[in-house]
Design a protein around this motif. Structure first.
Motif, PDB file in Angstrom:
ATOM      1  N   THR A   1       0.831  -1.204   0.000  1.00 60.74           N
ATOM      2  CA  THR A   1       0.000   0.000   0.000  1.00 60.74           C
ATOM      3  C   THR A   1       0.864   1.252   0.000  1.00 60.74           C
ATOM      4  OG1 THR A   1      -0.146   0.091   2.413  1.00 60.74           O
ATOM      5  CG2 THR A   1      -1.917  -1.101   1.247  1.00 60.74           C
ATOM      6  N   ALA A   2       0.234   2.336  -0.405  1.00 61.02           N
ATOM      7  CA  ALA A   2       0.862   3.647  -0.353  1.00 61.02           C
ATOM      8  C   ALA A   2      -0.192   4.641   0.112  1.00 61.02           C
ATOM      9  CB  ALA A   2       1.399   4.047  -1.721  1.00 61.02           C
ATOM     10  N   THR A   3       0.246   5.691   0.781  1.00 60.73           N
ATOM     11  CA  THR A   3      -0.669   6.762   1.174  1.00 60.73           C
ATOM     12  C   THR A   3      -0.101   8.087   0.694  1.00 60.73           C
ATOM     13  OG1 THR A   3       0.384   6.990   3.346  1.00 60.73           O
ATOM     14  CG2 THR A   3      -1.543   5.534   3.214  1.00 60.73           C
ATOM     15  N   ALA A   4      -1.014   9.018   0.459  1.00 63.05           N
ATOM     16  CA  ALA A   4      -0.612  10.347  -0.003  1.00 63.05           C
ATOM     17  C   ALA A   4      -1.585  11.371   0.553  1.00 63.05           C
ATOM     18  CB  ALA A   4      -0.596  10.406  -1.532  1.00 63.05           C
TER      19      ALA A   4
ATOM     20  N   THR B   1      -6.675  12.829   1.778  1.00 67.50           N
ATOM     21  CA  THR B   1      -5.690  11.756   1.736  1.00 67.50           C
ATOM     22  C   THR B   1      -6.232  10.604   0.896  1.00 67.50           C
ATOM     23  OG1 THR B   1      -6.609  10.746   3.725  1.00 67.50           O
ATOM     24  CG2 THR B   1      -4.765  12.271   4.036  1.00 67.50           C
ATOM     25  N   CYS B   2      -5.326   9.721   0.516  1.00 71.24           N
ATOM     26  CA  CYS B   2      -5.743   8.501  -0.162  1.00 71.24           C
ATOM     27  C   CYS B   2      -4.870   7.346   0.289  1.00 71.24           C
ATOM     28  CB  CYS B   2      -5.685   8.651  -1.682  1.00 71.24           C
ATOM     29  SG  CYS B   2      -4.019   8.569  -2.370  1.00 71.24           S
ATOM     30  N   THR B   3      -5.402   6.159   0.107  1.00 74.99           N
ATOM     31  CA  THR B   3      -4.655   4.916   0.276  1.00 74.99           C
ATOM     32  C   THR B   3      -4.733   4.200  -1.065  1.00 74.99           C
ATOM     33  OG1 THR B   3      -5.286   4.766   2.593  1.00 74.99           O
ATOM     34  CG2 THR B   3      -4.468   2.745   1.551  1.00 74.99           C
ATOM     35  N   CYS B   4      -3.594   3.745  -1.546  1.00 69.40           N
ATOM     36  CA  CYS B   4      -3.528   3.039  -2.820  1.00 69.40           C
ATOM     37  C   CYS B   4      -3.073   1.605  -2.600  1.00 69.40           C
ATOM     38  CB  CYS B   4      -2.550   3.711  -3.773  1.00 69.40           C
ATOM     39  SG  CYS B   4      -3.051   5.361  -4.287  1.00 69.40           S
TER      40      CYS B   4
END
Length: 150
Positions: A123-126, A142-145
């Protein structure tokens, strides 16, 4: 050089720029349909711009929140894209947007800046923020990918 090397990162950024330019040339994608355009693309950071228009109107004759969310999702996803290996892809799992003030259809261009917070194996967050021409905050989020490999 491995996916963490400078050459791999530079190529990843160049590939994304090429895809975006191709989309604009072929009238495909959010750049064409909504007028969302890339201003800056760096490792873990992207800046996009959007000029409001009547095409983005909601029932209250302001810019639809979904258009602002799309701008933010595009910016955050691009920031994540620059940090993942060349054989990897991402998809947004979660998107959280806080709308701070309405955006007029006649407003000047707005800017969305996004930065990665965490990029792991799965996962990645931004995070991102949208500001108007006066620097006032329009929205932040924010997002979680989810990260996958080819």
């Amino acid at each position: 050089m491995d996916h963490n090397g400078t050459a791999g990162i530079d190529q990843r950024i160049a590939d994304l720029r090429t895809l975006l330019e191709q989309g604009l040339a072929e009238n495909v994608g959010v750049g064409h349909s909504l007028g969302i355009h890339l201003a800056t693309l760096e490792v873990g950071r992207s800046v996009w711009t959007f000029r409001p228009s009547p095409a983005a109107a909601n029932a209250m004759l302001t810019v639809h929140g979904g258009v602002i969310a799309t701008l933010m999702d595009t910016a955050m996803g691009s920031a994540v894209y620059t940090r993942i290996p060349a054989d990897s892809y991402y998809t947004t799992l979660e998107l959280k947007v806080n709308f701070v003030r309405p955006l007029s259809l006649t407003a000047d261009q707005v800017t969305c800046e996004a930065r990665t917070i965490h990029v792991g194996r799965r996962t990645a967050t931004a995070e991102s923020s949208v500001t108007n021409a006066d620097g006032k905050l329009i929205a932040h989020g924010t997002c979680t990918c989810l990260l996958t490999t080819a």
